[in-house]
Design an enzyme around this catalytic site. Structure first.
Site: not given
Ligand code: MN
Length: 701
Positions: A77-78
């Site tokens: 996600e990051d």
């Protein structure tokens, strides 16, 4: 104190002595590299977050793959890491978990109800691949809630609301009590900070005040148990702020009104001891009968087991007591996680997951329910554990949500039984379909092969299962009926015009794929037969024009029960009007014809072709009816009658008067009236005219 990777490794070794720590170390290094330079809102390194989440996972005693996935849960996600990278580095099992978590993390619940439902559905789907995904998600949410103070007020409220609406109930449903409690307490503290603080203070004060008293009680219980040689651990506990808060809100009372904020819990070695202890307690103090609950014989759906009783203690005060074994206590806290925790030598199996039938059912339903809002509604109902327990005549226990009816019971046994359910015998007494089941009821379903589901059943049934089955029956019926009807209408029309035409050639024009769909549309009244014929023979415009314009179906003023949107017309023989008791008759090819029930024609109709119909309220359309008046044959008589009719604002469409040899006259009128009461009103007025002997509505002209 921040969690270090060594804390996690120590924890794992404690319950998995031969755990492959290298994988955990490797994922740690990977995660550290990916999150390097990233910080959380608190200012601390981002890596602390996956470490904390992984640590919570060790508290649940989950396996190495789950811990590894927790360490990696935010890496995709990051950052620029891909799921493919994870798969290559760590294999299928871990990448499946991380992939599922990534999917869930993209879901945001703060949106329209419809989106929310759709998202919820997605989350359940992701969960269903592997329940560990959801357990890690819960751990993730828990840590985010623990560090919510760094967020802005607005997102605090949003996240806390979402936690209280979605995650805490799910934790409850999965039986992970400790996590549910912590999520609820934290959420409330952010959503209602003032109320939370006040209640917390009051609870603490109460606990202090009662401590001595409770210690005394515990000592007394301990003495009695020792006498009976029962080994037990007796503790006291205080209610959580959130549960007291809910109680206050629900009952609309002040804190002083809540008596049972404190309770006693007795943990014993085996099930027999649970019942022995219950007996001992009841011999010491008088129990409140209605508060004795046996969740050992009837476990809650989230696997919770315990005996509950409330007794009048030494000073006449109520004391709540829970009695359970160590294992039950463990499950009461850990719920589903207890089945997924690492067991030596035993790989976590599908079989363990099967114990959670609720989750499986939910996923089954979500495939049947097409309307996401409906799905969310049912999930919300199912998430809240207000349940009733009832018995089959054979003594089996079935569980339903509060408010469930015999219909829910019938459908839970068998779909056919549901469709044919006419009512039930509860403890031998006949009750209607809408009876609400109560715990302890013995339910015997009554059935009839003539019975069919109706639309109103959707309001009576409470469970998702029953509603889904009813809806699907109605849909099939509706469609089958309208296909047959549409086909007949179509064929009859072609025949009357002496044309032959292949229906398949028409499909493209109306953008249908199958002939059935076109027939269904005709049968439903969505497309008129004249529209269709117009495409077959465009030059035959006269056919369409000379006929009265097709009445809009919804203006007919009548609904056919369970089958909406069918062509409806009124029988010429009895000319029913709103207020008349009526029957629907499925004609061959001309939709549904509505007759008055006392029409002689109805008596000859094949009962198979009758359908229940109902008048709609507030219909202003006029209907033509016919009546005759027997009166003296004198000058001005006819004029007086027509004057009365006109004075009522009723239109006369046809009038015929005949003199009889005996000096009387018969006048036949056709008039347009709105409903039965208007007609009766008119009849009353005409009857009062001097010279009028008889007035009656005509069945057939
Ligand atoms: Mn996270």
């Amino acid at each position: 104190m921040t969690v270090r990777i060594n804390d996690i490794l120590d924890e794992v070794s404690a319950y998995i002595p031969d755990a492959d720590k290298r994988i955990i170390e490797k994922t740690y290094v990977f995660s550290a590299r990916v999150h390097q330079g990233q910080t959380r809102l608190s200012g601390e390194p981002y890596l602390n977050h996956p470490l904390e989440v992984a640590y919570i996972i060790t508290q649940m005693h989950l396996d190495v793959a789950a811990i590894a996935a927790a360490l990696l849960h935010d890496t995709i996600e990051d950052s620029l890491t891909s799921l493919e990278d994870i798969k290559q580095e760590f294999g299928d099992e871990i990448s499946l978990l991380v992939g599922g978590l990534t999917k869930i993390s993209r879901i945001h619940f703060q949106s329209t109800e419809e989106e929310q439902a759709e998202n919820f559905r997605k989350m359940l789907l992701a969960m269903s691949k592997d329940l560990r995904i959801f357990l890690i998600k819960l751990a993730d949410r828990l840590h985010n809630m623990r560090t919510l103070q760094y967020h802005k007020r607005q997102s605090q409220i949003r996240i806390a609301r979402e936690t209280l609406d979605i995650y805490a109930p799910l934790a409850n449903r999965l039986g992970i009590h400790w996590l549910q409690i912590e999520l609820e307490e934290l959420s409330l503290a952010y959503l209602e900070p003032e109320a939370y603080k006040t209640l917390k203070t009051e609870l603490d004060a109460k606990a202090k005040e009662k401590e001595g008293y409770l210690k005394e009680i515990i000592a007394k219980i301990q003495t009695e148990l020792d006498k009976e040689h029962v080994n037990a651990d007796v503790k006291w506990r205080i209610k959580h702020v959130y549960s007291v808060y809910q109680k206050l809100k629900k009952q609309g009372i002040a804190f002083e009104g809540v008596h049972d904020v404190l309770g006693i819990r007795i943990i014993v070695n085996n099930m027999e001891d649970c019942y022995r202890v219950l007996g001992i307690i009841h011999s010491m103090w008088k129990p409140i009968q209605s508060r004795i609950k046996d969740f050992i014989a009837m476990p809650k759906e989230n696997m919770y087991q315990s005996l509950h009783t409330t007794v009048f203690g030494p000073l006449g005060q109520r004391i709540e007591i829970q009695i359970r074994t160590k294992k039950m206590d463990y499950i009461a806290n850990e719920g589903i996680a207890s089945h997924w925790r690492y067991k030596e030598g035993a790989k976590i199996s599908e079989h363990d997951g099967e114990k959670l039938s609720w989750l499986r059912q939910l996923l089954e339903w979500q495939q049947e329910l097409k309307d996401p809002r409906e799905f969310l509604q049912s999930v919300k109902i199912d998430l809240f554990p207000d349940e009733v327990y009832v018995f089959t005549p054979k003594g089996d226990v079935l569980r339903f949500p509060a408010g469930a009816t015999p219909l829910d019971f019938a459908y839970s046994v068998h779909t056919e039984l549901g469709h044919q359910c006419t009512g039930a015998k509860i403890n031998g007494q006949i009750v209607p379909l809408r009876y609400r089941l109560k715990s302890g009821d013995v339910v015997e379903i009554m059935r009839s092969s003539k019975q069919h589901p109706g639309k109103d059943w959707l309001r009576i049934a409470k469970t998702t299962r029953a509603k889904t089955k009813i809806r699907s029956w109605l849909r099939t019926q509706e469609r089958e009926q309208s296909i047959a009807l549409g086909k007949e209408i179509y064929e009859k029309k072609l025949k009357s015009l002496h044309i032959k035409h292949d229906v398949d050639d028409l499909l493209a024009e109306f953008s249908f794929k199958k002939a059935e769909d076109l027939f269904a549309a005709i049968g439903f009244g969505r497309i008129s037969i004249n529209q269709v014929i117009h495409r077959v023979v465009p030059e035959q415009k006269t056919v369409a024009r000379t006929r009265a314009p097709q009445k809009k179906v919804d203006s007919s003023g009548i609904t056919v029960k369970g089958v909406e949107g069918l062509l409806v017309r009124f029988a010429k023989c009895c000319r029913p009007i709103p207020g008349d008791v009526v029957e629907g008759f499925i004609t061959r090819g001309r939709g549904i014809t509505v007759h008055r029930r006392d029409c002689p024609y109805v008596a000859d109709i094949d009962p198979q072709r009758l359908v229940p119909v109902e008048w709609e309220t507030d219909v202003s359309e006029s209907h033509e009816i016919e009546f005759s008046v027997l009166c003296k044959d004198k000058p001005g008589m006819l004029g007086s009658i027509t004057a009365i009719i006109g004075g009522q604002d009723i239109n006369i469409t046809k009038l015929k008067a005949n003199s009889l040899p005996n000096g009387s006259s018969i006048c036949n009128f056709r008039v347009m009236v709105k409903n039965l009461s208007e007609l009766e009103n008119l009849f009353d007025k005409v009857r009062r005219l001097s010279g009028v002997e008889k007035i009656e509505r005509l069945l057939a002209s």
